[in-house]
Design an enzyme around this catalytic site. Structure first.
Site, short mmCIF file in Angstrom:
data_model
loop_
_atom_site.label_atom_id
_atom_site.label_comp_id
_atom_site.label_asym_id
_atom_site.label_seq_id
_atom_site.Cartn_x
_atom_site.Cartn_y
_atom_site.Cartn_z
N ASP A 151 0.73 -1.45 -0.16
CA ASP A 151 0.52 0.28 0.07
C ASP A 151 0.81 1.66 -0.06
O ASP A 151 0.50 2.23 0.40
CB ASP A 151 -0.72 -0.23 1.43
N ASP B 211 3.23 -9.14 9.18
CA ASP B 211 3.45 -8.11 8.86
C ASP B 211 5.34 -7.71 8.69
O ASP B 211 6.01 -8.80 8.46
CB ASP B 211 3.00 -7.37 10.05
N ASP C 241 -7.76 -6.95 13.27
CA ASP C 241 -7.60 -8.35 14.25
C ASP C 241 -8.42 -8.74 15.32
O ASP C 241 -8.47 -10.18 15.12
CB ASP C 241 -5.89 -8.27 14.29
#
Length: 694
Positions: A267, A326, A420
């Site tokens: 992104d 991540d 999450d």
């Protein structure tokens, strides 16, 4: 005759062995030597024997030198601290003021500033009264003088203030403090129960186990049908420092290549970072790894929107599980083999969560304190809830989901910044079970600067309150058992997400300093000292090497209560900052052992020709162009600028003012606690907690 019970010969120190021998020397210059036995010559000499005054002097000098060195180090530290305070607070060199974009932060700062101004005025008034001998607050029973005892108009004003304080100010403060103490005790009991549960798990050696060996086979290629289809997703946004490590670690996981697909979900809005990530993906694609690069032009929904967009791809439908990492996470090659087998023969299992490990936990004081918190979170909270409840909050990364569980729970939603926790709660309401693996660890980073840590904590504490408002009706109307509903509402949300920051900030940052100016509303010593130290001791048990930092940990937790309380209010009342998502800044650190292992794995990968596939001429040209661009793109040099945090500084001066006031009433424990807590707020307010003072 009674038998003799004298066993002294059994353990006598001077037990004689052999036959005594007397040797007489004819030479008069020699003495007579008596040997008691063959071992007498080899007995250990007394410890203090042979030491003379010179040796004792050297020992004393060495100890004195060590003590002087400690004092000198402490003096150097305090001098450097004062220099940093002068440089940043008085002259404002290399610092910028904290920007409050939204009204709730400014409102809280104004309230704290008002308390500070009032407390300083009251302190001045109390000092004048103390110098005049009006000691009416030395004991718990306040004595208000009669009219005949009043001396002058100032004395009359002081007496009026005493009466007003006792009748109108003390009762509400005492009621609020009693309420906060009750919440504090409830939360302490919850922590103790969790710790006892962790001790029970350790004692009974309870942990999820894999039955048999699901991957046992001589021919791996021929038995690939035993390996389920696994999708691995790496969401990232402007992760220049860490993208290469995470992609490299994921691409080297031990899993059949035809059963694995890696999605790099970028992104980034920086074009240079986009090209660097594309180059890394192309490099691994040329080595035979099934890896895809995806970039969204419109970054809606932040991480949740990114994951939702990736799951809508047609080629994802054939996959059974999805692992999420991540950008700063570096899984070991055996990660999938340690997690995915738990799903076998367990159709109700929806999530397998691994533990985090930190490569930079010893970088500075801030990272050490974070390590204490996160070790307790994983070792105690996640493990106990996973074993006894089969439910805990998904940590957003280092976990494997059953895709069916995601789909039946509604998929990723963009309504909060804690996607999450959102998906974990909805999956729990749909009957899915979770497993936490405490012995499977994935390397990652913790924030090294206070600014990054503060933004991360704001998101972690505002999102749950926002989610609580949104999912409360669904929890109440769900079909799960009543005790699971009670656990979800009372413990998971209210006690651990709302009550904890509320009482911590209100009790230790507001009520405690106020009681110094209103001695009629007094906090007992066990609330200020004994219970907090005991709870800090419990929190630090999962990280035993951090015991020297127990006092800084206690003070820093109270200091962070300002940020957590502000975030909790933002999320609860849906203020603007609760929707703010700021990517946590990474440093891109790796331990030396990790780098050596990574280089060895990459070398093995490059030496296997069967992993390389044919590439067209255009693909090779594109890869070479990306490599040239990567070499030509220098890392941006950003000059570090420290921030001044106004709320923390205002609270520092409020606590230090209250510490001065506690000297008038001779409250020693209160004085030291307020002094150290004020210094802690001062360090944080001047942005000195996450670096070495220079």
């Amino acid at each position: 005759m009674a038998p003799s019970l004298d066993f002294s010969d059994w353990w006598a120190k001077d037990t004689r062995k052999g036959t005594p021998v007397v040797v007489t020397m004819e030479n008069p210059n020699y003495s007579v030597l008596e040997i008691d036995g063959p071992d007498a010559t080899f007995r250990p000499v007394d410890k203090d024997r042979g030491k003379n005054a010179k040796q004792f002097t050297w020992v004393l000098l060495l100890k004195a030198h060590r003590a002087v060195s400690c004092v000198a180090w402490l003096g150097t530290f305090l001098w450097a601290l004062l220099g940093a305070i002068k440089k940043r607070l008085i002259f404002g060199q290399g610092v910028t003021m904290e920007s409050e974009k939204l009204g709730n932060g400014r409102l809280l700062f104004r309230i704290i500033r008002a308390f500070l101004v009032i407390s300083m005025a009251v302190l001045a008034f109390e000092v004048v009264a103390h110098l005049n001998g009006w000691h009416y607050f030395q004991n718990h029973n306040l004595h208000i003088p009669q009219t005949s005892e009043i001396q002058g108009w100032l004395h009359m004003v002081y007496v009026t203030w005493l009466a007003f304080r006792a009748d109108y100010i003390a009762p509400p403060i005492q009621a609020l403090s009693s309420f906060c103490v009750a919440l504090f005790l409830i939360q302490s009991v919850d922590r103790m129960i969790l710790s006892l549960g962790c001790f029970w798990i350790k004692y009974k050696k309870i942990k999820p186990r894999i039955e048999g060996d699901p991957f046992k086979s001589e021919d791996v290629e021929g038995s690939s049908y035993e390996y389920p289809m696994v999708l691995v997703q790496i969401p990232m946004c402007n992760e220049r420092e860490v993208y290469e490590q995470s992609i490299s670690a994921v691409c080297q996981m031990d899993w059949p290549k035809d059963r694995l697909l890696i999605q790099v979900l970028d992104d980034s809005n920086d074009e240079s970072i986009e090209w660097l990530i594309k180059a890394e993906v192309s490099k691994w694609s040329q080595r035979g790894i099934n890896i895809i690069y995806r970039h969204r032009l419109v970054r809606t929904g932040y991480k949740a929107g990114n994951l939702k967009s990736a799951m809508n791809c047609d080629y994802v439908k054939g996959y059974e599980f999805v692992a999420i990492f991540d950008a700063d996470f570096q899984p070991n090659p055996d990660f999938l083999k340690l997690t995915v087998p738990h799903f076998k023969d367990n159709p109700e299992l929806g999530l397998v969560q691994a533990r985090w490990a930190f490569v930079n936990k010893d970088e500075n004081l801030l990272t050490r304190l974070q390590n204490i918190n996160l070790c307790f979170h994983f070792e105690v909270e996640q493990q106990v809830n996973g074993v006894f409840l089969n439910f805990f909050g998904f940590n957003g990364t280092a976990g494997v989901w059953r895709i069916k569980a995601l789909e039946e729970s509604g998929g990723w939603l963009e309504r909060t910044t804690v996607e999450d926790m959102d998906i974990a709660v909805r999956a729990h309401l749909n009957g899915w079970k979770f497993i936490f693996l405490n012995d499977v660890k994935v390397l990652c980073e913790v924030p090294e600067s206070y600014e990054a840590y503060r933004k991360q904590q704001h998101r972690w504490h505002s999102g749950p309150m926002q989610l609580f408002r949104l999912c409360l009706p669904a929890v109440i109307t769900s079909k799960i058992s009543i005790w699971k509903k009670a656990n979800l509402i009372l413990l998971f949300f209210l006690l651990r997400k709302l009550i904890l920051p509320f009482y911590s900030f209100t009790l230790f940052c507001i009520i405690l300093p106020l009681t110094m100016f209103v001695p009629e509303a007094e906090l007992p010593v066990w609330v200020i000292c004994y219970i907090p130290v005991f709870m800090s001791f419990l929190n630090i048990l999962p990280a035993p090497r951090s015991f020297p930092f127990i006092v800084p940990y206690l003070l820093f937790e109270n200091t962070m209560s300002v940020t957590k309380f502000n975030a909790m209010v933002s999320g609860l009342f849906q203020l603007g900052s609760s929707y703010e998502w700021v990517v946590t800044k990474k440093a891109g650190r790796s331990s030396e052992n990790d780098l050596l292992a990574l280089a060895e794995r990459e070398l093995k990968t490059m030496n296997h020709p069967q992993l390389c596939r044919g590439a067209s001429e255009s693909e090779l040209l594109e890869l070479n162009r990306l490599k040239e661009l990567q070499e030509a793109t220098p890392l941006p040099t950003v000059k570090k600028s420290n921030k001044i945090y106004k709320k923390e500084l205002a609270l520092a001066f409020l606590l230090l003012t209250a510490a001065v006031r506690s000297l008038l009433s001779a409250q020693g424990v209160h004085f030291y606690f307020l002094l150290f807590q004020g210094v802690s707020f001062l360090l944080v307010g001047l942005d000195l907690i996450g670096e070495q003072i220079s």
